[in-house]
Scaffold this active site. Structure first.
Site, PDB file in Angstrom:
ATOM      1  N   THR A  93      -1.690  -0.898  -4.004  1.00  0.00           N
ATOM      2  CA  THR A  93      -2.370   0.056  -4.386  1.00  0.00           C
ATOM      3  C   THR A  93      -1.572   1.274  -4.801  1.00  0.00           C
ATOM      4  O   THR A  93      -0.307   1.292  -4.458  1.00  0.00           O
ATOM      5  CB  THR A  93      -2.986   0.758  -3.015  1.00  0.00           C
ATOM      6  OG1 THR A  93      -1.870   1.084  -2.110  1.00  0.00           O
ATOM      7  CG2 THR A  93      -3.425  -0.522  -2.007  1.00  0.00           C
TER       8      THR A  93
ATOM      9  N   ILE B   6       4.855   1.073   0.798  1.00  0.00           N
ATOM     10  CA  ILE B   6       5.619   1.321  -0.361  1.00  0.00           C
ATOM     11  C   ILE B   6       5.582   2.927  -0.585  1.00  0.00           C
ATOM     12  O   ILE B   6       4.380   3.250  -1.005  1.00  0.00           O
ATOM     13  CB  ILE B   6       5.603   0.554  -1.554  1.00  0.00           C
ATOM     14  CG1 ILE B   6       5.736  -0.986  -1.258  1.00  0.00           C
ATOM     15  CG2 ILE B   6       6.664   0.887  -2.301  1.00  0.00           C
ATOM     16  CD1 ILE B   6       5.535  -2.063  -2.364  1.00  0.00           C
TER      17      ILE B   6
ATOM     18  N   THR C  37       0.771  -1.211  -0.127  1.00  0.00           N
ATOM     19  CA  THR C  37       0.100  -0.194  -0.020  1.00  0.00           C
ATOM     20  C   THR C  37       0.722   1.271  -0.074  1.00  0.00           C
ATOM     21  O   THR C  37       1.825   1.244   0.466  1.00  0.00           O
ATOM     22  CB  THR C  37      -1.050   0.141   1.123  1.00  0.00           C
ATOM     23  OG1 THR C  37      -1.593   1.112   1.294  1.00  0.00           O
ATOM     24  CG2 THR C  37      -0.050  -0.069   2.424  1.00  0.00           C
ATOM     25  N   ASP C  38       0.229   2.430  -0.801  1.00  0.00           N
ATOM     26  CA  ASP C  38       0.907   3.713  -0.511  1.00  0.00           C
ATOM     27  C   ASP C  38       0.652   4.164   0.717  1.00  0.00           C
ATOM     28  O   ASP C  38      -0.329   3.625   1.563  1.00  0.00           O
ATOM     29  CB  ASP C  38       0.207   4.474  -1.642  1.00  0.00           C
ATOM     30  CG  ASP C  38       0.947   5.773  -1.782  1.00  0.00           C
ATOM     31  OD1 ASP C  38       2.031   6.105  -1.425  1.00  0.00           O
ATOM     32  OD2 ASP C  38       0.213   6.766  -2.097  1.00  0.00           O
ATOM     33  N   LYS C  39       1.262   5.131   1.326  1.00  0.00           N
ATOM     34  CA  LYS C  39       1.256   5.698   2.525  1.00  0.00           C
ATOM     35  C   LYS C  39       0.235   6.968   2.382  1.00  0.00           C
ATOM     36  O   LYS C  39      -0.768   6.945   3.170  1.00  0.00           O
ATOM     37  CB  LYS C  39       2.348   6.401   3.179  1.00  0.00           C
ATOM     38  CG  LYS C  39       2.288   7.024   4.487  1.00  0.00           C
ATOM     39  CD  LYS C  39       3.699   7.496   5.058  1.00  0.00           C
ATOM     40  CE  LYS C  39       4.362   8.600   4.139  1.00  0.00           C
ATOM     41  NZ  LYS C  39       3.320   9.768   4.110  1.00  0.00           N
TER      42      LYS C  39
END
Length: 893
Positions: free
Chosen positions: A628, A556, A325-327
């Site tokens: 994502t 990531i 997942t993106d942050k």
């Protein structure tokens, strides 16, 4: 050449033979002819007609076509039409969805700027961006889209939003400095990249890459080269179709040989028996019911803010074992918030999230302040006045104008009890020095109505601490300890916060002009402000749910390692001590990266290539990976992932087109909900198959035994087709609406290559087939023994088959718990609706004269009807007892 960021502007200018007058028109035309236009190349795909025909190249489609042929031979043209319609609909859906992948690259091409301002022949002119060439001198202003990759020669307060490439939400301040050769994309401050947006300021630079050679062009090339994996369901159904097709052909061939050679059946009669066997064995309605089950999952996910773009990807979510997942905006709110105020006298924590000015300010004992201390109020006033942003409330929703970090300072000031309008009225601004990336601070001059003057400053701690000579205490000022405050700022940054310093200087009332030298002495440090994009509360719970379901969560991001690590700890990731950066990934080969991915959950400063490599490294461990993303940089990884999930609110069109699902609310909690729904969809698909195969197996076994024993068929091929048509589209369909079973998110994810027909299901097929055989032959033999006609005996067997299928439906609804419960017996409205339809249909075929003529049936007495119902109850009791024994044995192991 890709190391332009390591060279000075003069070196780049010399290398590209450019001057302050720009390129000459002749040289520009020559380079345009040599290198081609500044556009992304189009990727040639398969012709539309071929893509459509390939939709039929599938063994399951072949099985359906064979089914259509058989029903046509039996003269049931309606059934033939329905089956062919299913084949055609599936082909159209596949054709449309496959075309979406090509649209992803078209979306990338549409992201390039249409025009560019350049200097050529010493004159400023606007030209189509496609005509830009390497060496062109381009001018950038706020609101522009960068038309090509550029090395900046001048940058005045220039900030560029690079989220589509780096994933970092905060705009990057640009300068003309050279950086190291291994600097990640997000830290190349002297570069401007094609497709990004100029947020503020002005700049000029030299074009160093156009078209496919730009960073966005490299992503486009990767997107075209990435292999899109098929979904587990498609793989499993293809294997199941091959297995089922082979089994039917083998059994039919053996029976044809045995019946004709050894049992001396007339060929025509034997052929019709084989046709009846095929009709019994082939689940004609299964593909349609599976498609409907997936479609119902689409609707359920839409209600939970997940929009599905590829139908089979719903089920893939149920098999996900890793979520990358993106942050920013997914795990966090994408709204900057002041979380800490470090002052000489005290350290304060600030509650609340987002820009809404709600939340207490806590002292060092974590107790809310009853009143705001004077020193804290003074710092809050600086945060409010030395600020160019604005906060607005409309219907309870807070929105911002300006820089997100400045908006966070405004929200903090309001939490401290200040009023925007009153503060500006009491201390109007007289002059200001705007923020610039060179001096790294903003200063403003204010005067109250009593003739007092005050200079307020906010900026980077490393700059402001060195300018300050004193610190503001609770009641007085003291000499500053620069080493101490530098360490405090470093400690706050290590917690993932972006740190700003606030300072003040009192000046005489007649001081009306603000100059840089006014800041050389007399500044008093007020506070260090820690700002961060806080985690979503629901994301913390969602991550915990995923971990309890055996799903690993990996973050990531293009953000700073310290920020990523701090957020990772707050949201509850497992492995937070180690952060792998893009530079470290770059130094690893694929084997080394594959060894490390299981032990690292946080990745920072990553590039598009890194994200793609991480997804492939995880897949090398046979894990089902969900990815994502929202930016152009995420598109290749989204396409490669087993389940690509794009952000709907802030996602780029390229990311959405490459993804399988789009989150309408950009919320990680929605992913967890979608995984739960995906598991539910797969459970329901398994239930449909677990109900279909044993019932079809019972029908087929009955025909095989009758043929081998030389007996009359207990049920005709026409009656079997009726049962399959009526029950598959009713009872089988009812399972598609089953709600989520308890404990769904406490089970580990299934293996990607787990067969759809497991050992347990194979055993159930055998057991239930034998029970169906016993029930149908039992009632058929009973009727023959008491002297009933063959037509009545077959009618009894026909109704027994349907009754057993209904009771087996109630059994199969609960795969992981007992069916002996009120909840199980109560069922759902859909189940009882479908059971009601089947009962009405059976009453019609049994008692209506015109139906009796078509299907050769006879009326059944009330006593026989109760007897048939008793057989169904016995079937339910036996299979439920077997399940309980099996579950207990499994729990012991």
């Amino acid at each position: 050449m890709t190391d332009w960021h390591t060279k000075s502007g003069e070196e780049v200018q010399d290398s590209l033979q450019s001057t302050a007058e720009g390129l000459s028109s002749e040289l520009a035309q020559q380079r345009l002819a040599e290198n081609g236009p500044n556009r992304l190349p189009e990727v040639k795909g398969k012709p539309a007609w071929l893509r459509f025909l390939l939709q039929f190249h599938n063994i399951l489609i072949y099985v359906l076509l064979i089914s259509a042929l058989i029903t046509a031979l039996l003269g049931h043209w309606l059934d033939t039409t329905v089956i062919l319609a299913v084949v055609l609909v599936n082909a159209i859906i596949g054709y449309v969805q496959e075309g979406k992948a090509e649209q992803a690259m078209q979306s990338l091409r549409n992201m390039l700027a249409p025009n560019a301002s350049v200097i050529r022949d010493g004159k400023r002119q606007t030209i189509p961006a496609t005509d830009l060439v390497i060496g062109d001198l381009v001018l950038l202003e706020a609101g522009d889209k960068v038309p090509a990759d550029m090395r900046l020669l001048k940058a005045h307060n220039l900030s560029i939003q690079e989220a589509i490439l780096t994933g970092e939400s905060v705009a990057v301040n640009k300068n003309t400095d050279r950086v190291s050769i291994d600097a990640p994309l997000g830290e190349r401050s002297g570069m401007a990249f094609s497709g990004t947006f100029v947020g503020a300021g002005q700049g000029r630079g030299l074009v160093v890459a156009t078209g496919a050679a730009t960073e966005i062009g490299k992503i486009n090339r990767m997107l075209g080269e990435v292999e899109q994996l098929t979904t587990p369901l498609v793989e499993q159904m293809a294997g199941f179709a091959k297995w089922l097709s082979a089994l039917i052909l083998v059994v039919a061939g053996i029976l044809l040989i045995v019946g004709y050679s050894l049992l001396n059946y007339p060929f025509t009669e034997l052929f019709m028996i084989i046709v009846g066997l095929s009709v019994a064995a082939i689940p004609e309605g299964l593909p349609a019911v599976l498609t409907i089950t997936l479609a119902i999952g689409v609707q359920a996910m839409a209600r939970r803010h997940a929009i599905v773009r590829r139908l089979p990807s719903i089920e893939t979510l149920g098999a996900v074992s890793v979520i990358c997942t993106d942050k920013t905006g997914t795990l966090t709110r994408n709204e900057m918030t002041v979380t800490q105020v470090q002052m000489p006298a005290q350290d304060y924590q600030v509650e609340g999230s987002g820009y809404a000015p709600t939340g207490a300010i806590l002292d060092e004992q974590q107790k809310p302040l009853q009143s705001t201390p004077a020193a804290l109020e003074s710092a809050a006033l600086t945060a409010l006045l030395c600020n160019d942003a604005a906060l607005h409330e409309q219907q309870g929703q807070w929105s911002i104008q300006g820089d997100p970090m400045e908006a966070a300072l405004l929200s903090f000031a309001l939490k401290a009890g200040l009023n925007q309008q009153d503060s500006h009225k009491d201390w109007p601004r007289t002059d200001a020095i705007p923020f610039d990336s060179e001096h790294k601070f903003m200063a403003s001059l204010h005067h109250d109505h009593q003739g007092n003057g005050r200079i307020l400053v906010k900026g980077a701690p490393e700059k402001l601490i060195n300018l300050c000579t004193r610190v503001q205490g609770a009641d007085s000022t003291n000499e500053i300890d620069r080493g101490y405050w530098a360490q405090q700022a470093q400690d706050m940054a290590a917690q993932g916060q972006r740190v700003l310093a606030l300072a003040v200087k009192e000046v005489p009332g007649e001081h009306n002009l603000l100059k840089m030298q006014d800041l050389d002495e007399g500044l008093c440090l007020q506070a260090l402000i820690g700002i961060m994009d806080p985690p979503r509360e629901e994301a913390v719970h969602a991550v915990a749910n995923c971990l309890s379901a055996g799903i690993k969560v990996k973050m990531i991001t293009g953000d700073h390692p310290g920020t990523a690590q701090a957020i990772g700890k707050k949201i509850g990731l497992q492995n937070t001590e180690k952060v792998l950066t893009g530079a470290e990934i770059e130094s690893m080969d694929d084997a080394a990266l594959a060894l490390s991915v299981n032990d690292v959950d946080i990745y920072a400063r990553t590039s598009p290539q890194h994200k793609l490599r991480l997804v492939m490294a995880l897949q090398s461990h046979h894990l089902t990976v969900a990815m994502t993303g929202d930016g152009v940089n995420d598109a290749p990884a989204l396409k490669r992932a087993d389940a690509g999930i794009a952000m709907g609110l802030k996602g780029s069109e390229a990311a959405k087109e490459a993804a399988d699902l789009v989150l309408a609310d950009d919320n990680f909690a929605t992913i967890a909900a979608a995984v739960e729904q995906g598991r539910t969809v797969y459970d329901n698909i398994k239930k449909v198959i677990s109900w279909t195969l044993p019932t079809n197996g019972g029908e087929a076994t009955t025909i095989i035994v009758a043929l081998l024993l030389g007996m009359s068929l207990p049920i005709t091929a026409l009656q079997i087709l009726w049962v399959n048509l009526i029950t598959a589209t009713t009872l089988g369909l009812a399972l598609a609406f089953e709600p989520t079973e308890a404990g769904t998110m406490q089970r580990p994810p299934r293996h990607r290559h787990a067969p759809i027909v497991s050992g347990v299901l194979a055993w159930q097929v055998v057991l239930v087939s034998l029970l169906f055989l016993a029930g149908m032959f039992g009632i058929f033999s009973y009727a023959n023994a008491r002297g009933d006609s063959i037509e009545l005996a077959r009618t009894l067997a026909l109704n027994t088959l349907v009754i057993m299928e209904m009771f087996y439906l109630f059994f199969i609804r609960h795969s992981y718990s007992t069916s002996f419960s009120w909840q199980a017996i109560k069922g759902t409205p859909v189940v009882w609706l479908m059971v009601g339809i089947v009962i009405v249909a059976q009453l019609a075929i049994t008692y209506l004269p015109f139906m009796q003529q078509i299907f050769d049936t006879r009326p059944v007495s009330l006593t026989d009807g109760l007897f048939i119902t008793g057989i169904g109850i016995c079937l339910f009791m036996v299979v439920e007892l077997e399940k309980q024994i099996r579950l207990r044995l499994t729990s012991f192991n």
